[in-house]
Design a protein around this motif. Structure first.
Motif, PDB file in Angstrom:
ATOM      1  N   TYR A  35       0.867  -1.177   0.000  1.00 29.13           N
ATOM      2  CA  TYR A  35       0.000   0.000   0.000  1.00 29.13           C
ATOM      3  C   TYR A  35       0.908   1.232   0.000  1.00 29.13           C
ATOM      4  O   TYR A  35       2.083   1.160   0.334  1.00 29.13           O
ATOM      5  N   GLU A  36       0.324   2.378  -0.306  1.00 27.87           N
ATOM      6  CA  GLU A  36       1.107   3.610  -0.282  1.00 27.87           C
ATOM      7  C   GLU A  36       0.185   4.807  -0.122  1.00 27.87           C
ATOM      8  O   GLU A  36      -0.946   4.808  -0.600  1.00 27.87           O
ATOM      9  N   ASN A  37       0.664   5.822   0.611  1.00 31.82           N
ATOM     10  CA  ASN A  37      -0.004   7.125   0.619  1.00 31.82           C
ATOM     11  C   ASN A  37       1.075   8.200   0.616  1.00 31.82           C
ATOM     12  O   ASN A  37       2.222   7.928   0.278  1.00 31.82           O
ATOM     13  N   ASP A  38       0.732   9.413   0.994  1.00 28.98           N
ATOM     14  CA  ASP A  38       1.690  10.516   0.895  1.00 28.98           C
ATOM     15  C   ASP A  38       2.878  10.373   1.837  1.00 28.98           C
ATOM     16  O   ASP A  38       3.932  10.979   1.607  1.00 28.98           O
ATOM     17  N   SER A  39       2.727   9.603   2.916  1.00 28.03           N
ATOM     18  CA  SER A  39       3.771   9.530   3.939  1.00 28.03           C
ATOM     19  C   SER A  39       4.373   8.148   4.133  1.00 28.03           C
ATOM     20  O   SER A  39       5.478   8.035   4.672  1.00 28.03           O
ATOM     21  N   PHE A  40       3.648   7.095   3.734  1.00 29.09           N
ATOM     22  CA  PHE A  40       4.085   5.741   4.047  1.00 29.09           C
ATOM     23  C   PHE A  40       4.014   4.826   2.828  1.00 29.09           C
ATOM     24  O   PHE A  40       3.142   4.961   1.968  1.00 29.09           O
ATOM     25  N   TYR A 274      -0.221  14.724  34.686  1.00 19.17           N
ATOM     26  CA  TYR A 274      -0.373  14.650  33.248  1.00 19.17           C
ATOM     27  C   TYR A 274      -0.566  16.052  32.690  1.00 19.17           C
ATOM     28  O   TYR A 274      -1.047  16.949  33.363  1.00 19.17           O
ATOM     29  N   TYR A 275      -0.176  16.200  31.440  1.00 20.36           N
ATOM     30  CA  TYR A 275      -0.355  17.463  30.748  1.00 20.36           C
ATOM     31  C   TYR A 275      -1.241  17.207  29.538  1.00 20.36           C
ATOM     32  O   TYR A 275      -0.918  16.372  28.686  1.00 20.36           O
ATOM     33  N   THR A 276      -2.355  17.898  29.474  1.00 24.48           N
ATOM     34  CA  THR A 276      -3.272  17.748  28.347  1.00 24.48           C
ATOM     35  C   THR A 276      -3.084  18.916  27.398  1.00 24.48           C
ATOM     36  O   THR A 276      -3.104  20.075  27.805  1.00 24.48           O
ATOM     37  N   VAL A 277      -2.867  18.586  26.141  1.00 29.09           N
ATOM     38  CA  VAL A 277      -2.553  19.581  25.124  1.00 29.09           C
ATOM     39  C   VAL A 277      -3.595  19.517  24.018  1.00 29.09           C
ATOM     40  O   VAL A 277      -3.987  18.426  23.583  1.00 29.09           O
ATOM     41  N   GLU A 278      -4.041  20.669  23.563  1.00 25.91           N
ATOM     42  CA  GLU A 278      -4.983  20.708  22.446  1.00 25.91           C
ATOM     43  C   GLU A 278      -4.227  20.510  21.139  1.00 25.91           C
ATOM     44  O   GLU A 278      -3.193  21.139  20.901  1.00 25.91           O
ATOM     45  N   LEU A 279      -4.736  19.622  20.301  1.00 26.20           N
ATOM     46  CA  LEU A 279      -4.104  19.377  19.009  1.00 26.20           C
ATOM     47  C   LEU A 279      -4.445  20.541  18.075  1.00 26.20           C
ATOM     48  O   LEU A 279      -5.589  20.735  17.686  1.00 26.20           O
ATOM     49  N   LYS A 280      -3.431  21.326  17.736  1.00 26.91           N
ATOM     50  CA  LYS A 280      -3.671  22.556  16.983  1.00 26.91           C
ATOM     51  C   LYS A 280      -3.929  22.307  15.506  1.00 26.91           C
ATOM     52  O   LYS A 280      -4.770  22.965  14.889  1.00 26.91           O
ATOM     53  N   VAL A 281      -3.184  21.380  14.920  1.00 29.77           N
ATOM     54  CA  VAL A 281      -3.328  21.097  13.494  1.00 29.77           C
ATOM     55  C   VAL A 281      -3.791  19.654  13.327  1.00 29.77           C
ATOM     56  O   VAL A 281      -3.080  18.728  13.723  1.00 29.77           O
ATOM     57  N   PRO A 282      -4.971  19.442  12.767  1.00 33.80           N
ATOM     58  CA  PRO A 282      -5.461  18.062  12.569  1.00 33.80           C
ATOM     59  C   PRO A 282      -4.504  17.273  11.693  1.00 33.80           C
ATOM     60  O   PRO A 282      -3.809  17.835  10.840  1.00 33.80           O
ATOM     61  N   PRO A 283      -4.447  15.966  11.894  1.00 40.41           N
ATOM     62  CA  PRO A 283      -3.559  15.143  11.064  1.00 40.41           C
ATOM     63  C   PRO A 283      -3.982  15.178   9.604  1.00 40.41           C
ATOM     64  O   PRO A 283      -5.166  15.309   9.290  1.00 40.41           O
ATOM     65  N   SER A 284      -3.009  15.049   8.730  1.00 42.90           N
ATOM     66  CA  SER A 284      -3.291  15.057   7.293  1.00 42.90           C
ATOM     67  C   SER A 284      -3.479  13.620   6.829  1.00 42.90           C
ATOM     68  O   SER A 284      -2.540  12.975   6.341  1.00 42.90           O
ATOM     69  N   TYR A 285      -4.690  13.121   7.013  1.00 37.15           N
ATOM     70  CA  TYR A 285      -4.965  11.753   6.590  1.00 37.15           C
ATOM     71  C   TYR A 285      -4.982  11.696   5.062  1.00 37.15           C
ATOM     72  O   TYR A 285      -5.882  12.229   4.420  1.00 37.15           O
ATOM     73  N   SER A 286      -3.986  11.081   4.476  1.00 38.56           N
ATOM     74  CA  SER A 286      -3.964  10.959   3.018  1.00 38.56           C
ATOM     75  C   SER A 286      -4.480   9.578   2.615  1.00 38.56           C
ATOM     76  O   SER A 286      -4.316   8.599   3.342  1.00 38.56           O
ATOM     77  N   ARG A 287      -5.100   9.531   1.475  1.00 41.72           N
ATOM     78  CA  ARG A 287      -5.753   8.312   1.014  1.00 41.72           C
ATOM     79  C   ARG A 287      -4.746   7.187   0.807  1.00 41.72           C
ATOM     80  O   ARG A 287      -3.688   7.373   0.198  1.00 41.72           O
ATOM     81  N   LEU A 288      -5.092   6.016   1.330  1.00 39.63           N
ATOM     82  CA  LEU A 288      -4.245   4.840   1.163  1.00 39.63           C
ATOM     83  C   LEU A 288      -4.629   4.150  -0.140  1.00 39.63           C
ATOM     84  O   LEU A 288      -5.815   3.966  -0.454  1.00 39.63           O
ATOM     85  N   SER A 289      -3.637   3.792  -0.918  1.00 44.81           N
ATOM     86  CA  SER A 289      -3.897   3.150  -2.203  1.00 44.81           C
ATOM     87  C   SER A 289      -4.548   1.789  -2.011  1.00 44.81           C
ATOM     88  O   SER A 289      -4.521   1.203  -0.923  1.00 44.81           O
ATOM     89  N   GLU A 290      -5.146   1.286  -3.059  1.00 46.20           N
ATOM     90  CA  GLU A 290      -5.672  -0.075  -3.037  1.00 46.20           C
ATOM     91  C   GLU A 290      -4.512  -1.050  -2.849  1.00 46.20           C
ATOM     92  O   GLU A 290      -3.391  -0.790  -3.302  1.00 46.20           O
TER      93      GLU A 290
END
Length: 311
Positions: A35-40, A274-290
């Motif tokens: 499989y492949e996407n923009d990052s993996f 514990y330290y709770t942090v707000e996620l400022k930038v949502p993850p860039s979910y890129s489409r996984l190939s077939e």
């Protein structure tokens, strides 16, 4: 980092997986897919759903790590190769240990991470995060000492996502802090070239990882995230040629053994913070190939490299 991950920290590379039945095609006897996407780039004999879950988890985790550690992934960074082995039993057979659930190494400058399918055990999820945290840290291109690489992976590996992944928590210890009577000498932990996987006994390796976590916790989260300046001073002194212990004592203003003992007692006696942090930038979910079925000889060199490196 606990015993489920063996790390080679000279290049922040985490490495494991060992002997399987002989050599050659026996390592890749089952059907494998690519499989492949923009990052993996992913090689796996697990289901598409399981592969997608692993990739999406890593993309979420990357968003958290790069934010809290101020890491920028270079535009020209090679895609990380992820190897997902469906069977825990088969992965452990490869690894030669029931405690090994993930691995990281490089082939021709490309980061590779191998992991037992996380659908069975949550420990695999943590192992995967530790391995990827170590890869992400390399993008800072700074000659971090071994203890920081170990402790950083330990700290980030314990990340917990909350509120539908809109926040994440840091600070969970990677083990039980019993006090410093059984711990490794702090001078040993501060050795910039320490190879924890070379420590003979499992318990001693566990203590060394926990001690590294304590140090990184102090510099990254201590004083409400206010100690990063001290870390930079220490790193600058290392670059200037000072011994690691001398550089640390110059920054903290007291003997390392005394200072570290105070940190250990604080973590042992007080409720875990514990330290709770707000996620400022949502993850860039890129489409996984077939998925694309691949011949065994395409994945075989990767599996052999994992096995050979571990030995």
């Amino acid at each position: 980092l606990s015993v489920d991950i063996i790390m080679t920290y000279r290049s922040c590379t985490v490495v494991f997986i060992a002997l399987v039945l002989g050599a050659g095609p026996a390592l890749a006897w089952q059907n494998w897919y690519r499989y492949e996407n923009d990052s993996f780039v992913v090689y796996s004999d697990a289901s598409t759903r399981q592969v997608r879950n692993a990739v999406e988890h890593l993309e979420l985790f990357r968003a958290a790590v790069t934010q809290v550690a101020n890491i920028t992934v270079p535009a020209d960074a090679p895609k990380v190769t992820l190897v997902v082995v469906d069977s825990h039993a088969r992965f452990h057979s490869m690894a030669g240990s029931q405690y090994v659930n993930a691995a990281s190494f490089e082939i021709d400058g490309v980061p590779h991470i191998a992991v037992a399918n996380g659908a069975v055990r949550r420990t695999t999820e943590k192992s995967l995060r530790r391995a990827y945290a170590c890869v992400l840290l390399t993008y800072k291109r700074h000659p971090y000492p071994a203890w920081f690489k170990v402790g950083f992976a330990e700290l980030m590996g314990q990340t917990t996502f909350r509120h539908r992944n809109r926040t994440f928590s840091l600070g969970e210890a990677t083990g039980t802090i019993r006090g410093d009577t059984t711990m490794r000498p702090w001078e040993e932990i501060l050795d910039p070239d320490l190879e924890i996987h070379s420590i003979e006994f499992v318990r001693d390796r566990r203590d060394a990882r926990l001690q590294s976590w304590i140090l990184v916790h102090y510099f990254m989260l201590g004083n409400e995230f206010g100690n990063s300046g001290q870390l930079q001073q220490y790193l600058d002194l290392l670059v200037a040629g000072l011994d690691s212990v001398e550089a640390m004592e110059t920054v903290i203003g007291e003997p390392v053994a005394v200072w570290a003992r105070q940190l250990v007692r604080m973590h042992a006696n007080e409720m875990q913070k514990y330290y709770t942090v707000e996620l400022k930038v949502p993850p860039s979910y890129s489409r996984l190939s077939e998925r694309e079925e691949i011949p065994a000889n395409e994945v075989e060199p990767i599996l052999e490299r994992i096995r050979d490196t571990c030995q």
